[in-house]
Design a protein around this motif. Structure first.
Motif, mmCIF file in Angstrom:
data_model
loop_
_atom_site.group_PDB
_atom_site.id
_atom_site.type_symbol
_atom_site.label_atom_id
_atom_site.label_comp_id
_atom_site.label_asym_id
_atom_site.label_seq_id
_atom_site.Cartn_x
_atom_site.Cartn_y
_atom_site.Cartn_z
ATOM 1 N N LEU A 36 8.326 9.105 -6.695
ATOM 2 C CA LEU A 36 6.965 8.633 -6.464
ATOM 3 C C LEU A 36 5.950 9.623 -7.031
ATOM 4 O O LEU A 36 4.923 9.227 -7.587
ATOM 5 N N MET A 37 6.237 10.921 -6.901
ATOM 6 C CA MET A 37 5.370 11.933 -7.515
ATOM 7 C C MET A 37 5.352 11.764 -9.031
ATOM 8 O O MET A 37 4.288 11.837 -9.671
ATOM 9 N N GLY A 38 6.503 11.547 -9.611
ATOM 10 C CA GLY A 38 6.572 11.325 -11.055
ATOM 11 C C GLY A 38 5.841 10.075 -11.485
ATOM 12 O O GLY A 38 5.269 10.015 -12.574
ATOM 13 N N MET A 39 5.826 9.069 -10.613
ATOM 14 C CA MET A 39 5.146 7.820 -10.948
ATOM 15 C C MET A 39 3.637 8.000 -11.078
ATOM 16 O O MET A 39 2.986 7.277 -11.833
ATOM 17 N N VAL A 40 3.056 8.966 -10.357
ATOM 18 C CA VAL A 40 1.629 9.257 -10.521
ATOM 19 C C VAL A 40 1.358 9.660 -11.962
ATOM 20 O O VAL A 40 0.477 9.113 -12.634
ATOM 21 N N LEU A 41 2.124 10.628 -12.461
ATOM 22 C CA LEU A 41 1.968 11.084 -13.842
ATOM 23 C C LEU A 41 2.278 9.959 -14.820
ATOM 24 O O LEU A 41 1.577 9.783 -15.829
ATOM 25 N N GLY A 42 3.321 9.193 -14.534
ATOM 26 C CA GLY A 42 3.694 8.094 -15.423
ATOM 27 C C GLY A 42 2.637 7.010 -15.491
ATOM 28 O O GLY A 42 2.315 6.505 -16.579
ATOM 29 N N ASN A 43 2.071 6.619 -14.337
ATOM 30 C CA ASN A 43 1.000 5.623 -14.318
ATOM 31 C C ASN A 43 -0.161 6.050 -15.198
ATOM 32 O O ASN A 43 -0.650 5.281 -16.040
ATOM 33 N N TRP A 44 -0.631 7.267 -15.000
ATOM 34 C CA TRP A 44 -1.816 7.741 -15.723
ATOM 35 C C TRP A 44 -1.515 7.998 -17.198
ATOM 36 O O TRP A 44 -2.254 7.584 -18.083
ATOM 37 N N GLY A 45 -0.417 8.708 -17.457
ATOM 38 C CA GLY A 45 -0.112 9.095 -18.835
ATOM 39 C C GLY A 45 0.282 7.933 -19.723
ATOM 40 O O GLY A 45 -0.245 7.782 -20.842
ATOM 41 N N TRP A 46 1.198 7.086 -19.259
ATOM 42 C CA TRP A 46 1.645 5.970 -20.088
ATOM 43 C C TRP A 46 0.592 4.874 -20.216
ATOM 44 O O TRP A 46 0.520 4.196 -21.241
ATOM 45 N N GLY A 47 -0.249 4.703 -19.186
ATOM 46 C CA GLY A 47 -1.360 3.755 -19.328
ATOM 47 C C GLY A 47 -2.308 4.191 -20.426
ATOM 48 O O GLY A 47 -2.734 3.381 -21.261
ATOM 49 N N TRP A 48 -2.640 5.466 -20.434
ATOM 50 C CA TRP A 48 -3.483 6.040 -21.497
ATOM 51 C C TRP A 48 -2.827 5.850 -22.867
ATOM 52 O O TRP A 48 -3.472 5.462 -23.836
ATOM 53 N N TYR A 49 -1.523 6.129 -22.947
ATOM 54 C CA TYR A 49 -0.786 6.001 -24.206
ATOM 55 C C TYR A 49 -0.811 4.555 -24.705
ATOM 56 O O TYR A 49 -1.031 4.294 -25.895
ATOM 57 N N ALA A 50 -0.602 3.600 -23.809
ATOM 58 C CA ALA A 50 -0.530 2.186 -24.209
ATOM 59 C C ALA A 50 -1.858 1.685 -24.761
ATOM 60 O O ALA A 50 -1.882 0.828 -25.659
#
Length: 462
Positions: free
Chosen positions: A69-83
């Motif tokens: 769940l902690m990793g999902m915070v970074l994934g939500n923000w980072g991959w959304g920006w990337y997309a």
């Protein structure tokens, strides 16, 4: 997409009949979604085993359970920006590969630290997939069917949960022929390791995404690739047996937005409202479901916890379909708000039905109150998940859609970390005390949506 009375991408997609293309797309996106659900819930079944195998303290167990769940915070923000900068398809492929690879590598973990890192990295991929998958699907759907299809997408989640239950039963019970009750073995290998190996299989979906999917017409038009956008629209129309009108080359080319765009005057209120809703639903859902195997065990009402979780997963499916109907009939805002409020009310009911609890003499204790409250809470909570995934992409323009999805989801995953930790800290004082804050969060989230949300039903994507 702007001006001169030219056809926009939304106009064209609204004229193309729903057909084989949309069903195929939903099957692919839904498969990725189901695997997300499987990866997230696996830790609920492996955590009790790892506590015994690695002699984990309560704090260490809580941190390990929350690592993804902690990793999902970074994934939500980072991959959304990337997309929003490099495309939905590329981000979709990489996120699925990331969560599959690190889920499989978790089988090699040797203790808390390696397990935490690998679960965290799994979460980075999971969070990104959740942000990108909804953006990708929403940008292929006509206005009148978009809400329903996005709820259908989230309906794949309980299928993933059920798959996780089945795999956990296979490797931790059915095939276990040695070891101990705490750490079952399949042959000479710990069953939990084989369970994580099986969690790497979604990597095969990357080949399907690469061969079957293309970039979204919204993204292509936004970055000025008008010919490619028209080719994409033509292919969709042909597969569905319809015709299409090409979009005009005179469209505004908009750069990808950064996070500050989400707080511009025209978006600030809806950004804060949907972020609050995401916080509430994650805080309540993960606070309840990460600890649910222990909660059910403490209630002492069932013998086979695996069968119980299959029942919980099955009842979630009509929750989704009811939400799919209501988001297109009464709207996204009232559906999400009402389902969140009901989630909180029924979470309180099954908490009040735990053994030894007597709330204001209401007489809720007992098997049927516990079972009915839990199943109703599961029904409404998963329906709320479907509604929030239908609602969120519609609140943001194309240049900020994945970023907005990711931001709201990231805020939610912060709550997803806090919820289980708080529940775990309070459970020693009683299950009612542990579960009431989760119920209150659901209700407050629903009230915020109903009071401040903007209805998007019937609106074209900007």
């Amino acid at each position: 997409m702007d001006g001169n009375n030219a056809a926009t991408v939304s106009d064209v997609l609204d004229e193309i009949p729903v057909g084989a293309f949309h069903r195929r797309l939903l099957a692919i996106c839904g498969s990725a979604w189901a695997f997300d659900g499987m990866e997230v819930i696996i830790i609920s079944f492996t955590l009790p085993v790892l506590i015994g195998a690695w002699s984990l303290s309560g704090l260490a167990a809580g941190l390990l359970g929350a690592a993804s769940l902690m990793g999902m915070v970074l994934g939500n923000w980072g991959w959304g920006w990337y997309a929003d900068r490099y495309g939905r398809k590329a981000a979709f492929q990489w996120t699925v590969l990331t969560y599959s690879l690190f889920a499989g590598l978790t089988a090699l973990a040797v203790g808390f630290y390696s397990g935490f890192v690998l679960r965290f990295l799994t979460g980075v991929g999971l969070g990104g997939a959740l942000a990108v998958d909804t953006s990708y699907l929403s940008e292929h759907l006509p206005t009148e069917r978009r809400g329903r299809y996005l709820v259908y997408l989230d309906a794949f989640w309980p299928l993933g949960n059920i798959l996780a239950v089945v795999l956990a039963w296979v490797f931790l019970s059915a095939l276990a022929t040695g070891g101990t009750v705490a750490v079952p073995l399949v042959g000479a290998v710990a069953g939990w390791r084989l369970l994580f190996v099986s969690a790497a299989l979604p990597a095969l979906l990357v080949f399907v995404i690469r061969s079957q999917l293309d970039e979204t017409p919204y993204f292509l038009a936004r970055v000025g690739k008008i010919e490619a956008a028209n080719e994409r629209l033509r292919a969709i129309a042909e597969e569905n047996g319809g015709s299409y009108e090409p979009i005009d080359g005179d469209v505004s080319v908009r750069p990808a937005a950064d996070f500050s765009r989400l707080f511009a005057p025209d978006l600030r209120r809806q950004t804060l409202t949907i972020a609050a809703a995401w916080f509430a639903i994650n805080f309540g859902y993960y606070g309840v479901f990460i600890w649910l195997p222990q909660t059910v065990g403490a209630a002492g009402v069932v013998g086979n916890v695996y069968a119980y979780f299959v029942l919980i997963g099955v009842v979630q499916i009509p929750g989704y379909f009811s939400a799919a109907y209501l988001v297109e009939r009464v709207g996204r805002k009232p559906t999400l708000g009402a389902y969140l409020v009901c989630s909180g009310l029924f979470t309180f009911v099954f908490a009040a039905a735990m053994p030894g609890v007597n709330v204001l003499g209401l007489g809720l204790a007992g098997f049927w109150s516990f079972l009915g409250g839990l199943l109703a809470a599961s029904f409404f909570t998963l329906g709320a998940w479907g509604a929030i995934y239908a609602y969120t992409p519609e609140l943001f323009p194309t240049e900020a859609r994945a970023t907005g999805n990711g931001f709201a989801g990231g805020v939610g995953k912060i709550a997803a970390v806090i919820g289980p930790i708080l529940a775990g800290a309070l459970v020693s004082s009683g299950y009612l005390l542990a579960l009431v804050p989760l119920a209150v969060a659901f209700v407050l989230g629903g009230i915020v949506v109903l009071a401040f949300g903007r209805e998007t039903m019937g609106e074209q994507l900007a």
